[in-house]
Design an enzyme around this catalytic site. Sequence first.
Site: not given
Length: 295
Positions: A53, A111, A114, A170, A242
């Site tokens: 993504n 976060n 990213c 990720t 996911t």
Amino acid sequence: MIPILNASGCLDGLTAPEVARSLDAYVTKTVTPRPREGNAPIRIAETEAGMLNSIGLANPGIDRFLEHYLPRLAELDVPLWVSIGGFAVEDYAALASVLDGRDEVQTIELNVSCPNVEETPESAADVVSAARAQTPKPLYVKLSPAVADIAATAVAVQSAGADGLTLVNTIRGLALDATLRPVLGTAAGGYSGPALKPVALAAVYACYRATGLPIVGMGGITTGAEALEFVAAGARSVALGTVLFSDPAAPNRVRRELEIEAARLAVDSLDDMIGFAHRAERAVHTLDSSLRVGA
């Protein structure tokens, strides 16, 4: 009980409220100080063993989030974690300050990892220190496995005031189409899915050993047995990502499967399995040492 959450960005609690209510806590998509349109399409691509993504932190910005989204999310009647992101330490401090005054927010997830934005904040520890100064709410730091020593980063954010860790975000990956051109509009994107699990497990194992902090383990979990692996590595709770795209009923299924695993192992409580892999490793080392002495 092992709490089950969603990975940030993998579930819209307002369009799928019944799924959100099946969780033990709901984690919002990452919110930034100002609105972001995100990256150019194509933003999502399936791969042989997962998904790429490149959303790019698309979100309405904190003001609109607080006015239009947070009140509706509070109606889900599940604990709310708000994920926040930024491009400077001051961004995180400002967001933490605003959220500190909102009773709807139980926990703040920072976060700092990213993979789909070009700008990156200063060190994770600086971000935690700045946010910690603005709120006593629990702060969980979401880390990337794509660093030289994730355990060292975990120790640094612990010293800066983090209450827990979210592991892992990720990792960057690339998919090519039939013409051998990148599928995603940004070429590379964040890779998630079953193939991420060994990487995530290693991160959870290393960070639990280094810090002992509460950990939300995530990365390729599709079954209760896989969730239990994260618990054994040191996670106190797990998050589904996911898998929610293909199986929205996964939270309840994984919860049932975790109980089946507990019965199979004849343990009274799944909490007893937190960090089990570390105890098992020590037992093996002790046995190995005694055998060497006996020889």
